[in-house]
Design a protein around this motif. Structure first.
Motif, PDB file in Angstrom:
ATOM      1  N   ASN A   9      -1.948 -16.912 -11.354  1.00  0.00           N
ATOM      2  CA  ASN A   9      -0.734 -17.560 -11.851  1.00  0.00           C
ATOM      3  C   ASN A   9       0.531 -16.767 -11.557  1.00  0.00           C
ATOM      4  OD1 ASN A   9       0.693 -19.630 -13.112  1.00  0.00           O
ATOM      5  ND2 ASN A   9       0.584 -18.642 -15.119  1.00  0.00           N
ATOM      6  N   PHE A  10       0.654 -16.313 -10.311  1.00  0.00           N
ATOM      7  CA  PHE A  10       1.853 -15.626  -9.818  1.00  0.00           C
ATOM      8  C   PHE A  10       2.106 -14.276 -10.487  1.00  0.00           C
ATOM      9  CE2 PHE A  10       2.539 -19.918  -8.280  1.00  0.00           C
ATOM     10  CZ  PHE A  10       3.022 -19.687  -6.998  1.00  0.00           C
ATOM     11  N   ALA A  11       1.052 -13.641 -10.961  1.00  0.00           N
ATOM     12  CA  ALA A  11       1.174 -12.251 -11.412  1.00  0.00           C
ATOM     13  C   ALA A  11       1.332 -11.362 -10.185  1.00  0.00           C
ATOM     14  CB  ALA A  11      -0.048 -11.841 -12.221  1.00  0.00           C
ATOM     15  N   ILE A  12       2.270 -10.424 -10.240  1.00  0.00           N
ATOM     16  CA  ILE A  12       2.583  -9.592  -9.086  1.00  0.00           C
ATOM     17  C   ILE A  12       1.611  -8.420  -8.954  1.00  0.00           C
ATOM     18  CG2 ILE A  12       4.340  -8.109  -8.035  1.00  0.00           C
ATOM     19  CD1 ILE A  12       6.425  -9.843  -9.593  1.00  0.00           C
ATOM     20  N   ARG A  13       1.278  -7.787 -10.065  1.00  0.00           N
ATOM     21  CA  ARG A  13       0.452  -6.576 -10.002  1.00  0.00           C
ATOM     22  C   ARG A  13      -0.861  -6.780  -9.242  1.00  0.00           C
ATOM     23  NH1 ARG A  13      -1.645  -2.505 -14.882  1.00  0.00           N
ATOM     24  NH2 ARG A  13      -3.441  -1.710 -13.717  1.00  0.00           N
ATOM     25  N   PRO A  14      -1.646  -7.823  -9.507  1.00  0.00           N
ATOM     26  CA  PRO A  14      -2.912  -7.968  -8.772  1.00  0.00           C
ATOM     27  C   PRO A  14      -2.721  -8.107  -7.265  1.00  0.00           C
ATOM     28  CG  PRO A  14      -2.900  -9.376 -10.720  1.00  0.00           C
ATOM     29  CD  PRO A  14      -1.510  -8.868 -10.551  1.00  0.00           C
ATOM     30  N   VAL A  15      -1.613  -8.709  -6.846  1.00  0.00           N
ATOM     31  CA  VAL A  15      -1.340  -8.847  -5.416  1.00  0.00           C
ATOM     32  C   VAL A  15      -1.060  -7.478  -4.798  1.00  0.00           C
ATOM     33  CG1 VAL A  15       0.237  -9.842  -3.716  1.00  0.00           C
ATOM     34  CG2 VAL A  15      -0.520 -11.204  -5.665  1.00  0.00           C
ATOM     35  N   ILE A  16      -0.280  -6.664  -5.490  1.00  0.00           N
ATOM     36  CA  ILE A  16       0.012  -5.311  -5.002  1.00  0.00           C
ATOM     37  C   ILE A  16      -1.278  -4.500  -4.925  1.00  0.00           C
ATOM     38  CG2 ILE A  16       1.294  -3.192  -5.452  1.00  0.00           C
ATOM     39  CD1 ILE A  16       3.030  -5.604  -4.657  1.00  0.00           C
ATOM     40  N   GLU A  17      -2.109  -4.602  -5.945  1.00  0.00           N
ATOM     41  CA  GLU A  17      -3.375  -3.875  -5.945  1.00  0.00           C
ATOM     42  C   GLU A  17      -4.256  -4.295  -4.774  1.00  0.00           C
ATOM     43  OE1 GLU A  17      -4.195  -2.911 -10.660  1.00  0.00           O
ATOM     44  OE2 GLU A  17      -4.636  -4.929  -9.927  1.00  0.00           O
ATOM     45  N   LYS A  18      -4.373  -5.596  -4.563  1.00  0.00           N
ATOM     46  CA  LYS A  18      -5.220  -6.095  -3.477  1.00  0.00           C
ATOM     47  C   LYS A  18      -4.705  -5.638  -2.117  1.00  0.00           C
ATOM     48  CE  LYS A  18      -7.249 -10.145  -3.733  1.00  0.00           C
ATOM     49  NZ  LYS A  18      -8.678  -9.845  -3.410  1.00  0.00           N
ATOM     50  N   LEU A  19      -3.395  -5.687  -1.925  1.00  0.00           N
ATOM     51  CA  LEU A  19      -2.821  -5.322  -0.633  1.00  0.00           C
ATOM     52  C   LEU A  19      -2.956  -3.824  -0.355  1.00  0.00           C
ATOM     53  CD1 LEU A  19      -1.334  -6.425   1.842  1.00  0.00           C
ATOM     54  CD2 LEU A  19       0.824  -6.002   0.636  1.00  0.00           C
ATOM     55  N   LEU A  20      -2.636  -2.995  -1.347  1.00  0.00           N
ATOM     56  CA  LEU A  20      -2.622  -1.546  -1.133  1.00  0.00           C
ATOM     57  C   LEU A  20      -4.010  -0.924  -1.138  1.00  0.00           C
ATOM     58  CD1 LEU A  20       0.508  -0.338  -3.150  1.00  0.00           C
ATOM     59  CD2 LEU A  20       0.320  -0.987  -0.756  1.00  0.00           C
ATOM     60  N   THR A  21      -5.020  -1.672  -1.513  1.00  0.00           N
ATOM     61  CA  THR A  21      -6.392  -1.150  -1.468  1.00  0.00           C
ATOM     62  C   THR A  21      -7.211  -1.830  -0.377  1.00  0.00           C
ATOM     63  OG1 THR A  21      -7.140  -2.742  -3.152  1.00  0.00           O
ATOM     64  CG2 THR A  21      -6.392  -0.585  -3.936  1.00  0.00           C
TER      65      THR A  21
END
Length: 548
Positions: free
Chosen positions: A322-334
């Motif tokens: 639902n457009f949470a930013i933190r999980p996207v950053i986590e997925k991208l940087l890992t």
């Protein structure tokens, strides 16, 4: 079939730990690289997120000639005569957070800079220092939150209302500036990856009607002590707003009067508008594409679009996320993609990465407030004006699109041109020549002799302990300095041609041991220092130092 977004599972080496820290922060210290070596990517990114310090201390007056020196001023009556300089001091607080990174290191402020360059508002246009400081706090507090909430709050933020003329948007006299940028820059983008338009001019007009009625209080008002956002029913267009097929022909129902105890008419329609924008299939792709370019690689190929951007966008917009930013950053940087060797050193350092990174890597501590406020001012004047001369003045983007290298073709390559290449060299030279004194006993720059002296075992035991070699010094000077290593040919060149100026390397042993015997002798001291300065000056001007 493996995906580039699959987790990177190998323990971090010094090189991959440094890569993560360079991209996620404004540059690491050597101690931070050591601390992150051996962690998994998941452990490292978790630390970078949970280390975030959202407290942004109030700015202080840094003019030693005034009775208010070293005192906070935001809650004092607005001082129009000092609007510029107090806004400048407010900017320093954010630069302070970038430079300290609220040790232990956090990715918050590097990500906040991404969002500030996305939701651009500039100090020279907004003016009121209170508006700008509140805007900075909103950006930092929202950086890892929910994108939907972020868009809603930014739309009503006094600084943004001022910057994009939302405060002038009234029924019968619409101002379409913010409505256009909301779609073009903040949410869906002008076109999709294939170049197809994402909205129409009529969509801009309809969105402007939704956004009528918002304003702010006490802008640049001498003597005022508060600022706020307002909504006025009588200035709001209460008609229904009809959007194009790009938005599935959505109709946003007009509200005429704010109901006591409920959301205002403006809030209700704004909520509907943002929901509609986020339902556009290109919105999550537009945001994820920008994040990929910010963190991973400026080049988004068709393969990257289909294998990384699209699945990441689907994850961003999924009901579970639902457009949470933190999980996207986590997925991208890992991800495997982030640590792909093709992405190491694939970006040119921005002026922020270059200058703040050097201050951190070479351990130039931020002077403490409130005691060392004059030194603090000199420290951040140096950082700010160096960045500004290199076309990255903090909170001073040239247009609403942000800094040129982050939206024009070429992305990070545009940080270097015929002007800025010289300025970058002057900046790194400042760490060699050490001309900036912040206060007695604190001069910005690298103590090269002290560094090499600490490297030498048993410094005074000249007869019993062999001299460190040119190779030893180069290895120490370049440890963690570059995203990619130097070839043997490069190493030989910088030792033989730059450091030794064509004479045999054995000469270093004689010169260094002579200095060890009598470190107080000016001639001996100058001889070895001159070689170290030549070496480090060249290393910091090499192309390898300017990529991350």
């Amino acid at each position: 079939m493996p995906s580039p977004l699959d987790p990177y599972t190998q323990p971090l080496t010094a090189q991959t730990a440094a890569h993560l820290l360079r991209r996620a922060t404004f540059g690491p210290t050597k101690a931070e690289i050591t601390a992150f070596t051996g962690l998994t990517a998941q452990q490292a990114v978790f630390q970078l997120i949970t280390n975030a310090n959202y407290t942004l201390p109030e700015p202080l007056d840094l003019d030693e000639n005034l009775p208010t020196a070293a005192q906070p001023y935001l809650n004092l009556p607005f001082n129009a005569d000092r609007n510029f300089i107090l806004g400048h001091y407010a900017r320093f607080r954010w630069l302070e957070m970038m430079t300290t990174q609220a040790a232990p290191p956090s990715l918050l402020d590097k990500l906040a800079l991404f969002w500030q360059n996305h939701f651009v508002a500039t100090r020279n246009v907004v003016g009121d220092y209170r508006f700008m400081f509140q805007y900075i706090k909103l950006v930092r507090n929202s950086a890892l939150g929910n994108f939907r909430t972020f868009v809603i709050n930014m739309t009503k933020e006094p600084a943004m209302l001022r910057f994009l003329n939302g405060d002038e948007n009234q029924v019968g006299h619409p101002n379409e500036n913010y409505a256009r940028e909301l779609q073009e820059i903040f949410t869906v983008g002008v076109t999709d990856f294939a170049g197809n338009r994402n909205y129409t001019e009529d969509d801009v007009k309809a969105a402007a009607k939704v956004l009528t009625g918002w304003s702010h209080t006490n802008y640049n008002e001498p003597g005022s002590t508060t600022i706020s956002t307002t909504f006025t029913d009588s200035l709001h267009d209460a008609t229904d707003k009809v959007f194009s097929a790009h938005y599935a022909n959505t109709v946003i129902r007009g509200r005429a009067v704010s109901q006591p105890g409920t959301h205002s008419a403006g809030d209700a329609e704004l909520s509907d508008l943002v929901d509609m924008l986020l339902r556009h299939p290109q919105c999550p792709r537009f945001i994820c594409r920008k994040l990929y370019r910010w963190y991973v690689n400026p080049n988004v190929t068709p393969t990257v679009e289909t294998t990384i951007i699209e699945p990441l966008a689907d994850f961003f917009a999924s009901p579970a996320n639902n457009f949470a930013i933190r999980p996207v950053i986590e997925k991208l940087l890992t991800s495997q993609a982030f640590f792909d060797t093709a992405n190491l050193g694939a970006m040119i350092k921005s002026p922020a990465d270059l200058i703040i990174g050097a201050m951190r890597f070479f351990e130039q501590p931020v002077p403490a407030l409130p005691t060392d406020y004059v030194a603090y001012r000199k420290y951040f004047d140096f950082i700010y004006y160096q960045m500004d001369s290199m076309q990255m003045g903090v909170l001073e983007q040239p247009t609403v699109f942000g800094y040129d290298p982050y939206y024009q073709t070429g992305f990070s390559k545009l940080w270097i041109n015929t002007t800025t290449i010289g300025l970058r060299g002057n900046l790194t030279d400042a760490f060699i020549w050490r001309w900036l004194e912040l206060k007695p006993g604190y001069t910005v720059g690298i103590d090269l002799l002290g560094w090499v002296t600490r490297l030498q075992p048993n410094f005074t035991d000249v007869g019993g302990t062999p001299s460190i070699t040119c190779v030893d010094i180069l290895a120490e000077f370049t440890r963690h300095l570059y995203a990619t290593g130097l070839s043997m040919a490069q190493q030989d060149f910088v030792i033989d041609t730059i450091m030794m100026q064509g004479i045999p390397r054995l000469s270093w042993t004689f010169e260094w041991n002579n200095y060890r015997r009598n470190p107080a002798d000016p001639g001996s001291r100058y001889g070895v220092l001159w070689r170290l300065q030549n070496l480090m000056k060249f290393l910091l001007r090499m192309a390898e130092y300017h990529v991350c």
